[in-house]
Scaffold this motif. Structure first.
Motif, PDB file in Angstrom:
ATOM      1  N   ALA A 192       5.938  -7.539  10.437  1.00 27.91           N
ATOM      2  CA  ALA A 192       5.242  -8.516  11.279  1.00 27.91           C
ATOM      3  C   ALA A 192       5.577  -8.265  12.748  1.00 27.91           C
ATOM      4  O   ALA A 192       4.703  -8.298  13.620  1.00 27.91           O
ATOM      5  CB  ALA A 192       5.637  -9.935  10.878  1.00 27.91           C
ATOM      6  N   GLN A 193       6.849  -8.021  13.013  1.00 25.81           N
ATOM      7  CA  GLN A 193       7.282  -7.712  14.383  1.00 25.81           C
ATOM      8  C   GLN A 193       6.645  -6.413  14.876  1.00 25.81           C
ATOM      9  O   GLN A 193       6.239  -6.297  16.043  1.00 25.81           O
ATOM     10  CB  GLN A 193       8.810  -7.594  14.403  1.00 25.81           C
ATOM     11  N   SER A 405       2.595   2.402  -3.625  1.00 26.56           N
ATOM     12  CA  SER A 405       2.995   2.711  -2.257  1.00 26.56           C
ATOM     13  C   SER A 405       2.494   4.089  -1.840  1.00 26.56           C
ATOM     14  O   SER A 405       2.021   4.289  -0.716  1.00 26.56           O
ATOM     15  CB  SER A 405       4.517   2.646  -2.135  1.00 26.56           C
ATOM     16  N   GLN A 406       2.563   5.050  -2.743  1.00 24.28           N
ATOM     17  CA  GLN A 406       2.095   6.407  -2.428  1.00 24.28           C
ATOM     18  C   GLN A 406       0.588   6.424  -2.217  1.00 24.28           C
ATOM     19  O   GLN A 406       0.080   7.109  -1.308  1.00 24.28           O
ATOM     20  CB  GLN A 406       2.502   7.362  -3.550  1.00 24.28           C
ATOM     21  N   ARG A 407      -0.164   5.691  -3.057  1.00 27.01           N
ATOM     22  CA  ARG A 407      -1.619   5.633  -2.874  1.00 27.01           C
ATOM     23  C   ARG A 407      -1.975   4.959  -1.548  1.00 27.01           C
ATOM     24  O   ARG A 407      -2.882   5.408  -0.835  1.00 27.01           O
ATOM     25  CB  ARG A 407      -2.274   4.891  -4.039  1.00 27.01           C
ATOM     26  N   ALA A 408      -1.274   3.865  -1.228  1.00 28.66           N
ATOM     27  CA  ALA A 408      -1.537   3.150   0.022  1.00 28.66           C
ATOM     28  C   ALA A 408      -1.249   4.047   1.221  1.00 28.66           C
ATOM     29  O   ALA A 408      -1.963   3.999   2.237  1.00 28.66           O
ATOM     30  CB  ALA A 408      -0.693   1.881   0.093  1.00 28.66           C
ATOM     31  N   LYS A 409      -0.224   4.891   1.119  1.00 27.92           N
ATOM     32  CA  LYS A 409       0.103   5.815   2.200  1.00 27.92           C
ATOM     33  C   LYS A 409      -1.010   6.850   2.370  1.00 27.92           C
ATOM     34  O   LYS A 409      -1.407   7.184   3.506  1.00 27.92           O
ATOM     35  CB  LYS A 409       1.428   6.519   1.911  1.00 27.92           C
ATOM     36  N   ALA A 441      -9.759  -1.787  13.011  1.00 32.30           N
ATOM     37  CA  ALA A 441      -9.242  -2.842  12.130  1.00 32.30           C
ATOM     38  C   ALA A 441      -8.951  -2.287  10.744  1.00 32.30           C
ATOM     39  O   ALA A 441      -7.918  -2.616  10.128  1.00 32.30           O
ATOM     40  CB  ALA A 441     -10.242  -3.986  12.046  1.00 32.30           C
ATOM     41  N   SER A 442      -9.856  -1.432  10.254  1.00 39.31           N
ATOM     42  CA  SER A 442      -9.644  -0.863   8.918  1.00 39.31           C
ATOM     43  C   SER A 442      -8.390   0.002   8.877  1.00 39.31           C
ATOM     44  O   SER A 442      -7.611  -0.048   7.919  1.00 39.31           O
ATOM     45  CB  SER A 442     -10.869  -0.029   8.519  1.00 39.31           C
ATOM     46  N   GLU A 447      -2.815   0.723   7.253  1.00 36.25           N
ATOM     47  CA  GLU A 447      -1.420   1.011   7.605  1.00 36.25           C
ATOM     48  C   GLU A 447      -0.514  -0.146   7.184  1.00 36.25           C
ATOM     49  O   GLU A 447       0.573   0.074   6.629  1.00 36.25           O
ATOM     50  CB  GLU A 447      -1.306   1.266   9.104  1.00 36.25           C
ATOM     51  N   LEU A 448      -0.965  -1.371   7.460  1.00 35.43           N
ATOM     52  CA  LEU A 448      -0.169  -2.530   7.070  1.00 35.43           C
ATOM     53  C   LEU A 448      -0.047  -2.618   5.554  1.00 35.43           C
ATOM     54  O   LEU A 448       1.020  -2.956   5.023  1.00 35.43           O
ATOM     55  CB  LEU A 448      -0.796  -3.806   7.628  1.00 35.43           C
ATOM     56  N   ASN A 449      -1.145  -2.316   4.839  1.00 37.42           N
ATOM     57  CA  ASN A 449      -1.088  -2.342   3.378  1.00 37.42           C
ATOM     58  C   ASN A 449      -0.099  -1.310   2.852  1.00 37.42           C
ATOM     59  O   ASN A 449       0.630  -1.567   1.888  1.00 37.42           O
ATOM     60  CB  ASN A 449      -2.479  -2.074   2.807  1.00 37.42           C
TER      61      ASN A 449
END
Length: 522
Positions: A192-193, A405-409, A441-442, A447-449
């Motif tokens: 968040a920071q 996590s790997q897929r999100a990366k 935004a996407s 990145e946040l996901n």
């Protein structure tokens, strides 16, 4: 006349006692001032036990603060202290009684009587006689010991001892759960920071684009339908970004609550790791070994064991109540009555008493106690089965979280490349500004996901450790450790355990061996 006065005094005292017990105590809600006084007192207590935040905070600082300052954990600590006090009281109940009494007696008129001859039925012709003075002082010291009460108190103390151990396990459970929560909350608060400036920047860019679109609509420079669709897309992006900002703010509040951060204190978090470079690859023991350790270490399992043992004492207490009670007494007595030949004397008693109804109702009480034992055994079995399932689920969730996590990366990397291409198109006047904002935004959401999935993988790791009942600092007395000592020990243990859970398991096995060295020798 005196007799009438004493009668009135006696009746007045009786009326006073009845009135005091019937009508003078009523429910009294706290006044506004009293509530405010409690609030101010609570504020002072919080300041007293609060730990100042000095400089940037690490994950291990947050963990140490949680142990020392979290109110939920402190409540568990105090409940354990109270349970230990109850245990000490229960042990005192096994002691014999040594009671001292003193009294003052006054009688008006003085006790007076005549005597009758039992053979002839003739009443003595002389005047009335008395063997008691009008005013007397009496006292005694009595020692008494009841064998049956001792037996019941013994098993009651054993049950209270188990209650202390149950409280200890509840304290362990709360601490283990807090460590998982604070780890996850720290990662979310750090992200968040990290992401808040990016969210604010894209949100500002989107709002500027929206204002420009409204001006374009007023000047009618574009077709109305195209302008409205454009504005609607911008509003959707703004809504998504505002929801994301709210989520980030809540993450920081969650961490502040767990570590009991002072109100208004600035909180700067240091990166606990780099999701772009680090790989979570914790090594676990064999599943069977993990389950065996969990069945030995989990607080819930131990708690169920102690409760089952405590229930077994109820059967013994029910059997004891069938037996007659043997009571031994010895007393030293004193009476100031001058008509007595001996004003001081001693007594010895031995009483054997039994309640026939206790014997008649014993089968019912024993059956009820045995039912309690059976219930405790079934609860222990239910916990046993649940723990086995939880270990397997935790391991599977950790594996799934790593893959997620790997897929999100991978998705984040693709969106970052697409965002770069889109910016190049916009800069060359070949791209659509809306698509550029949408792609920004996407990319941010991707990145946040990725970071969120990485935090969830850390959370899954913590849940694997918790599913086995492993303490962060096994065997350490946390109540006597300072903040710096606690933080340093946590740092060493966590850095060691993060990639080598097998090593952490071996440390717990060693601690178990040290608990029962005789068993290991055998």
């Amino acid at each position: 006349m005196k007799k009438a006065n004493y009668s009135k005094l006696f009746m007045s005292m009786c009326c006073l006692v009845l009135l005091s017990g019937c009508g003078f105590i009523k429910p009294e809600p706290l006044t506004l001032q009293e509530r405010q006084d409690y609030i101010e007192e609570d504020k002072k207590l919080r300041e007293k036990y609060s730990i100042d935040i000095k400089g940037p905070m690490t994950l291990y600082d947050a963990m140490a603060r949680t142990i020392l300052a979290n109110t939920d954990y402190q409540v568990q600590r105090m409940e354990k202290v109270v349970a230990n006090g109850e245990f000490e009281k229960a042990k005192l109940e096994m002691l014999p009684e040594l009671r001292a009494t003193g009294s003052y007696a006054y009688r008006d008129p003085q006790s007076a009587s005549k005597s009758v001859n039992l053979d002839t039925g003739e009443v003595s012709t002389g005047g009335y006689t008395s063997s008691e003075e009008k005013e007397r002082f009496l006292g005694d010291v009595t020692f008494s010991w009841n064998l049956l009460d001792f037996g019941l108190s013994y098993y009651q103390a054993k049950q209270q001892a188990d209650a202390v151990l149950v409280r200890h396990e509840m304290q362990r459970k709360v601490l283990q759960n807090l460590m998982v929560k604070v780890r996850y909350a720290y990662w979310k608060a750090y992200f968040a920071q990290f992401f808040e400036p990016k969210v604010v920047a894209i949100l500002a860019e989107t709002r500027v684009a929206l204002e420009k679109s409204k001006k374009t609509e007023q000047l009618r420079l574009r077709p109305p339908m195209e302008t409205l669709r454009y504005q609607r897309a911008l509003y959707e992006i703004i809504s998504q970004l505002e929801n994301l900002k709210s989520e980030l703010d809540l993450a920081k509040i969650e961490l502040r609550t767990l570590i009991d951060a002072p109100f208004g204190a600035k909180l700067t978090l240091l990166a606990p790791g780099n999701p772009d470079k680090e790989k979570l690859n914790a090594t676990f023991p064999e599943l069977k070994d993990m389950i065996d350790l969990a069945l030995n270490q989990r607080p819930e399992v131990r708690q169920a064991m102690y409760q089952a043992r405590s229930s077994s004492y109820e059967v013994r207490k029910a059997i004891l109540k069938m037996l007659p009670g043997l009571e031994l007494k010895a007393a030293l007595n004193y009476d100031s009555n001058t008509y007595l030949r001996d004003n001081s004397w001693s007594n010895l008693w031995a009483h054997v008493t039994g309640n026939i109804m206790d014997i008649l109702t014993a089968p019912t009480r024993i059956e009820h106690a045995e039912s309690t034992v059976n219930l405790a055994e079934h609860r222990r079995l239910a916990v046993h089965v649940a723990v086995i399932s939880q270990v397997q689920i935790a391991v599977r969730q950790y594996s799934d979280s790593i893959a997620s996590s790997q897929r999100a990366k991978a998705i984040s990397n693709i969106d970052a490349k697409m965002n770069t291409l889109m910016k190049n198109e916009v800069s060359s006047s070949a791209g659509n500004p809306l698509e550029s904002i949408r792609q920004d935004a996407s990319a941010l959401f991707s990145e946040l996901n990725h970071y969120k999935r990485y935090a969830e993988a850390h959370n899954s790791y913590g849940r694997v450790v918790m599913s086995m009942g492993l303490d962060m600092l096994p065997g350490a007395d946390l109540s006597v450790m300072s903040f710096n000592e606690l933080r340093n020990k946590l740092m060493l243990t966590q850095n060691f355990a993060m990639m080598d859970v097998k090593g952490l398991v071996n440390r717990h096995k060693l601690a178990m061996m040290l608990e029962n060295p005789k068993d290991e020798e055998k």
